[in-house]
Design an enzyme around this catalytic site. Structure first.
Site, PDB file in Angstrom:
ATOM      1  N   ASN A 100      18.529   4.814  14.801  1.00 45.70           N
ATOM      2  CA  ASN A 100      19.517   5.802  15.742  1.00 45.70           C
ATOM      3  C   ASN A 100      20.159   6.708  14.716  1.00 45.70           C
ATOM      4  OD1 ASN A 100      22.839   4.999  16.880  1.00 45.70           O
ATOM      5  ND2 ASN A 100      21.404   6.769  17.436  1.00 45.70           N
ATOM      6  N   GLY A 101      19.945   7.935  15.009  1.00 42.00           N
ATOM      7  CA  GLY A 101      20.290   9.136  14.113  1.00 42.00           C
ATOM      8  C   GLY A 101      19.542  10.223  14.070  1.00 42.00           C
TER       9      GLY A 101
END
Ligand code: AMP
Length: 500
Positions: A100-101
């Protein structure tokens, strides 16, 4: 933005993964994927929400006592299923990863991988860069005697080389389950455990709300630069001590994370109430005396209740949301977005008619939603409408994984508060003060600080101007391929913001 989970226990984990992902559905609704491992990897990805992406026939095949899952919210690139996670590789041996990112030095990492290891990412998904960088660093270890130190070494080099925001979970075939964060710890990641008669089951997840659902005990937040590895004997190893993150994404508290999650010791719902209370002073100083406070459901609720409480004004639910319409952001054309807002929200006329209404939303990004909401309330007979944003003006795009549009589309980056007020058609617009927000998350308040880049333009990873230009160009070229997305014409009294 995305949601990730990973489970490792004595029995099959697929059902925990599915329920964990469902609890994280707010973090991504475009696609979902699960990878498990027994003697082989099993992988399935599908478009849409979890019930659409996974049917019983898929779950049956996802066997194994270790597995990871992902819900995708497309921030960059298209919504092709090939770009959905997890990604797997057999280089140097079986690995499967989710994140996530957003990686901001894509080209640099890709060039290094190519020049040094002759590895070429297959897709434009930045997860591949993290995965292959980590895999390449593992490959140079003694693979027959891979130790925890070797694994943490490879993590450390990856963290040095890959810039941006990334919370990751990796299955290392035959070895265990690993989670690590970027050096600044911009995105959330937590560790939990549930005891079963057959032994403990460990879990990593983007948000603690997963653990409440699944009956797991919360163990730890994974802080900046930290890594946690659960080995095949279910021993837990930590790289680095936990330190409260100085650059954690504050927008997670304002909008993105679920209200019932606790991140770095702070309950999201409580922070939102605090944000609402902070706004009371500004509203009073502006000479505004609403008859009623209402929220834009659902993310405005806690701030609205805080504002109402601090002002001693009644709170009511003045707008009812149809939860089955999806997020307005997901619709790519402006006309589509406006239409969806209207279908999604219905005013309770009897509550708002003839009243001076303070309507609280978490943020104003492009201004589309707020404009539509003001018009819905006016059509329902509101005497005056004050639009209150629990976030400060958003003036710079997020480059760490939240899709917020480019600078030219951010209304506060291009217009004054008076112009914004006219554009959305409100009687007043009140924003949170950035200084109040910073104060709320200050180090001496038991939090390490935060990333405020979207409100301040100060990016914690340093000079990102080149990357911002690249994002802008990429988006513009995607737009040209589709059709230019125009800010619509506005009401007679409003100056029409034009595209820059
Ligand atoms: P707008 O001002 O029309 O661009 O939309 C603002 C609304 O979108 C707010 O009500 C937020 O709840 C929501 N929002 C803010 N940021 C995001 C995001 N990154 N993705 C989806 N929705 C968002």
């Amino acid at each position: 933005m995305c949601g990730i989970v990973g489970f490792f226990g004595p029995d099959d984990v697929v059902h925990d993964i599915v329920f964990g992902l469902t609890a994280l559905q707010h973090r991504g609704q475009d696609a979902a994927g699960i990878a498990t491992f027994d003697t082989n990897f099993h992988l399935h990805k599908g478009q849409g929400l979890i019930p659409d992406a996974f049917k019983p026939k898929h779950l049956k095949k996802l066997t194994g006592n270790i597995g990871i899952g992902h819900v995708r919210y497309t921030t960059q690139g298209s919504n092709e299923i090939d770009l959905a996670q997890p990604f797997t590789t057999s280089y140097p041996f079986g690995l499967a990863m989710v994140h996530n990112g957003n990686v901001i030095n894509f080209r640099q990492v890709a060039t290094r991988l190519h020049d040094k290891y002759h590895v070429l990412p297959k897709t434009s998904n930045d997860l591949e860069l993290i995965m292959y960088t980590f895999a390449s660093e593992l490959r140079i270890k003694d693979l027959d005697h891979l130790s925890v130190v070797d694994i943490f070494d490879a993590v450390e080099t990856t963290q040095e080389l890959v810039k941006g925001a990334y919370a990751t979970i990796t299955m290392i075939a035959g070895h265990g389950l690993l989670a690590f964060n970027d050096p600044l710890g911009i995105r959330p990641l937590v560790l939990g455990r549930r005891d079963t008669p057959a032994g403990p089951i460990y879990a990593f997840a983007s948000e603690s709300t997963c653990f409440d659902y699944l009956g797991f005990e919360f163990i730890k937040n994974i802080g900046p630069g930290q890594a946690v590895f659960i080995d095949k004997n279910f021993e837990v190893h930590y790289k680095n001590k936990y330190a409260a993150p100085k650059n954690f994404c504050v927008f997670e508290y304002i909008y993105f994370a679920r209200e019932d999650s606790t991140i770095h010791g702070r309950l999201v719902a409580r922070e939102r109430v605090r944000l609402g209370k902070l706004l009371a002073r500004k509203v009073i100083d502006a000479g505004i005396r609403p008859d009623m406070v209402i929220d834009v459901p659902s993310s405005g609720y806690f701030a609205a209740s805080g504002l109402a409480e601090a002002m001693g004004v009644p709170y009511r639910r003045g707008l009812v949301k149809n939860n089955h319409m999806g997020r307005s952001f997901i619709v790519s054309s402006q006309a589509g977005r406006e239409d969806i807002v209207k279908k999604k929200l219905n005013p309770i006329r009897a509550f708002v008619e003839g009243k001076k209404i303070a309507v609280v939303d978490d943020s104003i990004v492009r201004g589309t939603t707020s404009r539509r909401i003001v018009s819905i309330l006016r059509e329902a007979g509101a005497a005056e409408v004050y639009f209150i944003s629990s976030a400060p003006p958003i003036v710079s795009p997020c480059i760490y994984g939240i899709d917020m549009a480019m600078s030219t589309e951010l209304i506060a980056a291009n217009y004054t508060e008076d112009e914004i007020c006219q554009f959305i058609g409100a009687d007043r617009v009140i924003y949170q003060d950035l200084s109040d927000l910073e104060e709320l998350f200050a180090e001496d308040k038991g939090h390490g600080g935060g990333c405020f880049a979207c409100f301040s333009g100060k990016y914690p990873t340093g000079d990102v101007s080149k990357y911002l230009r690249h994002v802008q160009e990429e988006r513009l070229s995607q737009r040209h391929e589709k059709k230019r997305d125009k800010i619509p014409s506005v009401s007679p009294k409003a100056p029409a913001p034009t595209e820059h």
